[in-house]
Design a protein around this motif. Sequence first.
Motif, PDB file in Angstrom:
ATOM      1  N   ILE A  96      34.411  -6.292  21.250  1.00 42.22           N
ATOM      2  CA  ILE A  96      33.788  -5.425  22.248  1.00 42.22           C
ATOM      3  C   ILE A  96      32.533  -4.748  21.711  1.00 42.22           C
ATOM      4  N   GLU A  97      32.366  -4.725  20.379  1.00 39.18           N
ATOM      5  CA  GLU A  97      31.200  -4.044  19.802  1.00 39.18           C
ATOM      6  C   GLU A  97      30.820  -4.723  18.488  1.00 39.18           C
ATOM      7  N   TYR A  98      29.519  -4.857  18.289  1.00 36.68           N
ATOM      8  CA  TYR A  98      28.990  -5.279  16.992  1.00 36.68           C
ATOM      9  C   TYR A  98      27.849  -4.338  16.650  1.00 36.68           C
ATOM     10  N   SER A  99      27.869  -3.789  15.436  1.00 37.89           N
ATOM     11  CA  SER A  99      26.821  -2.844  15.060  1.00 37.89           C
ATOM     12  C   SER A  99      26.356  -3.092  13.636  1.00 37.89           C
ATOM     13  N   ARG A 100      25.111  -2.702  13.381  1.00 34.33           N
ATOM     14  CA  ARG A 100      24.534  -2.721  12.043  1.00 34.33           C
ATOM     15  C   ARG A 100      23.900  -1.362  11.801  1.00 34.33           C
ATOM     16  N   SER A 101      24.315  -0.711  10.723  1.00 31.67           N
ATOM     17  CA  SER A 101      23.836   0.637  10.424  1.00 31.67           C
ATOM     18  C   SER A 101      23.303   0.714   9.007  1.00 31.67           C
ATOM     19  N   ALA A 102      22.274   1.537   8.836  1.00 28.64           N
ATOM     20  CA  ALA A 102      21.736   1.829   7.505  1.00 28.64           C
ATOM     21  C   ALA A 102      21.912   3.326   7.265  1.00 28.64           C
ATOM     22  N   PHE A 103      22.771   3.682   6.314  1.00 27.54           N
ATOM     23  CA  PHE A 103      23.065   5.069   5.985  1.00 27.54           C
ATOM     24  C   PHE A 103      22.292   5.497   4.744  1.00 27.54           C
ATOM     25  N   ARG A 104      21.816   6.715   4.724  1.00 23.31           N
ATOM     26  CA  ARG A 104      21.156   7.260   3.543  1.00 23.31           C
ATOM     27  C   ARG A 104      22.150   7.358   2.394  1.00 23.31           C
ATOM     28  N   SER A 105      21.872   6.644   1.317  1.00 22.64           N
ATOM     29  CA  SER A 105      22.809   6.663   0.191  1.00 22.64           C
ATOM     30  C   SER A 105      22.766   7.973  -0.576  1.00 22.64           C
ATOM     31  N   ASP A 106      21.679   8.757  -0.397  1.00 21.90           N
ATOM     32  CA  ASP A 106      21.624  10.046  -1.089  1.00 21.90           C
ATOM     33  C   ASP A 106      22.452  11.101  -0.372  1.00 21.90           C
ATOM     34  N   ARG A 107      22.933  10.790   0.830  1.00 23.06           N
ATOM     35  CA  ARG A 107      23.763  11.740   1.567  1.00 23.06           C
ATOM     36  C   ARG A 107      25.163  11.224   1.839  1.00 23.06           C
ATOM     37  N   TYR A 108      25.461  10.009   1.408  1.00 22.06           N
ATOM     38  CA  TYR A 108      26.777   9.444   1.657  1.00 22.06           C
ATOM     39  C   TYR A 108      27.395   8.923   0.369  1.00 22.06           C
ATOM     40  N   THR A 109      28.680   9.096   0.262  1.00 20.94           N
ATOM     41  CA  THR A 109      29.445   8.423  -0.774  1.00 20.94           C
ATOM     42  C   THR A 109      30.616   7.729  -0.074  1.00 20.94           C
ATOM     43  N   LEU A 110      30.842   6.497  -0.409  1.00 17.22           N
ATOM     44  CA  LEU A 110      31.881   5.723   0.261  1.00 17.22           C
ATOM     45  C   LEU A 110      33.243   6.105  -0.296  1.00 17.22           C
ATOM     46  N   TRP A 111      34.157   6.483   0.576  1.00 15.74           N
ATOM     47  CA  TRP A 111      35.503   6.884   0.178  1.00 15.74           C
ATOM     48  C   TRP A 111      36.492   5.921   0.799  1.00 15.74           C
ATOM     49  N   VAL A 112      37.242   5.225  -0.047  1.00 14.74           N
ATOM     50  CA  VAL A 112      38.197   4.231   0.427  1.00 14.74           C
ATOM     51  C   VAL A 112      39.568   4.527  -0.171  1.00 14.74           C
ATOM     52  N   PRO A 113      40.560   4.892   0.649  1.00 12.48           N
ATOM     53  CA  PRO A 113      41.905   5.106   0.108  1.00 12.48           C
ATOM     54  C   PRO A 113      42.503   3.782  -0.340  1.00 12.48           C
ATOM     55  N   VAL A 114      43.195   3.813  -1.454  1.00 11.12           N
ATOM     56  CA  VAL A 114      43.813   2.594  -1.976  1.00 11.12           C
ATOM     57  C   VAL A 114      45.284   2.857  -2.265  1.00 11.12           C
ATOM     58  N   ALA A 115      46.049   1.796  -2.316  1.00 13.58           N
ATOM     59  CA  ALA A 115      47.480   1.913  -2.602  1.00 13.58           C
ATOM     60  C   ALA A 115      47.920   0.669  -3.355  1.00 13.58           C
ATOM     61  N   ARG A 116      49.019   0.801  -4.044  1.00  7.03           N
ATOM     62  CA  ARG A 116      49.571  -0.353  -4.730  1.00  7.03           C
ATOM     63  C   ARG A 116      49.965  -1.412  -3.708  1.00  7.03           C
ATOM     64  N   PRO A 117      49.699  -2.686  -4.009  1.00  6.29           N
ATOM     65  CA  PRO A 117      50.087  -3.733  -3.067  1.00  6.29           C
ATOM     66  C   PRO A 117      51.599  -3.872  -3.009  1.00  6.29           C
ATOM     67  N   HIS A 118      52.077  -4.366  -1.889  1.00  7.55           N
ATOM     68  CA  HIS A 118      53.508  -4.649  -1.775  1.00  7.55           C
ATOM     69  C   HIS A 118      53.873  -5.760  -2.757  1.00  7.55           C
ATOM     70  N   PRO A 119      55.086  -5.751  -3.255  1.00 14.53           N
ATOM     71  CA  PRO A 119      55.499  -6.832  -4.158  1.00 14.53           C
ATOM     72  C   PRO A 119      55.311  -8.195  -3.497  1.00 14.53           C
ATOM     73  N   ALA A 120      54.874  -9.146  -4.281  1.00 19.21           N
ATOM     74  CA  ALA A 120      54.681 -10.492  -3.743  1.00 19.21           C
ATOM     75  C   ALA A 120      56.009 -11.069  -3.291  1.00 19.21           C
ATOM     76  N   VAL A 121      55.940 -11.784  -2.205  1.00 16.73           N
ATOM     77  CA  VAL A 121      57.147 -12.434  -1.696  1.00 16.73           C
ATOM     78  C   VAL A 121      57.351 -13.730  -2.476  1.00 16.73           C
ATOM     79  N   VAL A 122      58.426 -13.792  -3.222  1.00 13.92           N
ATOM     80  CA  VAL A 122      58.725 -14.976  -4.029  1.00 13.92           C
ATOM     81  C   VAL A 122      59.809 -15.778  -3.317  1.00 13.92           C
ATOM     82  N   PRO A 123      59.505 -17.028  -2.980  1.00 15.94           N
ATOM     83  CA  PRO A 123      60.536 -17.839  -2.291  1.00 15.94           C
ATOM     84  C   PRO A 123      61.790 -17.978  -3.152  1.00 15.94           C
TER      85      PRO A 123
END
Length: 259
Positions: free
Chosen positions: A216-243
């Motif tokens: 429904i939407e496609y966008s392209r943005s240019a953010f000032r890097s001197d005013r933004y810092t990218l924050w990405v929450p991370v977590a441990r991956p789920h255990p691999a599924v072993v057959p």
Amino acid sequence: MLSLRRSTLKYLQVRDYLRSLVISELRPGDPVPSERMLCERFAVSRMTVRQAVDALVVEGVLERVQGRGTFVAPPKVDLQVRLASFTEEMTRRGMTAGVKVLASELVRAEPDIAEALKVAPGEQLVHLHRLRYADDEPMAVEHTWLPADRLPGFLEDGTPDSVYVELDSRGLIPDWGEDTIDAGEADHEEAKLLMIKPGKPVLRISRRAFTGDSAIEYSRSAFRSDRYTLWVPVARPHPAVVPRKRTEEPDAAAPGATT
């Protein structure tokens, strides 16, 4: 070797001293102590002082203004990757969002835009070109495309104040999406709009947002890097599924094997 170690320690002392001033005493826009004062205070060379200041400029703690000096930089906005509008993000941070509409029109889909929205090249799209503000400071330049056939009359009453509010009113609010993030340099148009120098680093984010299975939407943005810092929450991956190990077939030659 000993001389190099002492020089490094002096550099760290100056850097940490300036950082503590920014945290405890100075405010954004305040000047930092002069190179001469820092040289005298720590008994170091101008090169050592400049090295310490350079490190804090790179971190975004300080900023140099040509012909004026070095000042405490405005705090960076943490840009969290989530499916929300610019207005929602700024409001969440207690900032006032603003927008200047640079273009609001119907256009024909170029091949790359058509591919992103999964429409035929040449199909009619709504195109919005906007300059985004936070507390009256330019923050981002944004191009947005939406499929016109799903949004009849979208621009009849002018550009909506919020695309997402308008989509929500039509039952088309995006429920999932995907972002592509790259580092780039501001071109002349972006630099003029963002009030930075051409070639300065910007954070480029391309987004596709979906309602169900349809883009429904496609966008392209240019953010000032001197005013933004990218924050990405991370977590441990789920255990691999072993057959599960398959039970081995009984050896036909083994004692007791059946046939």
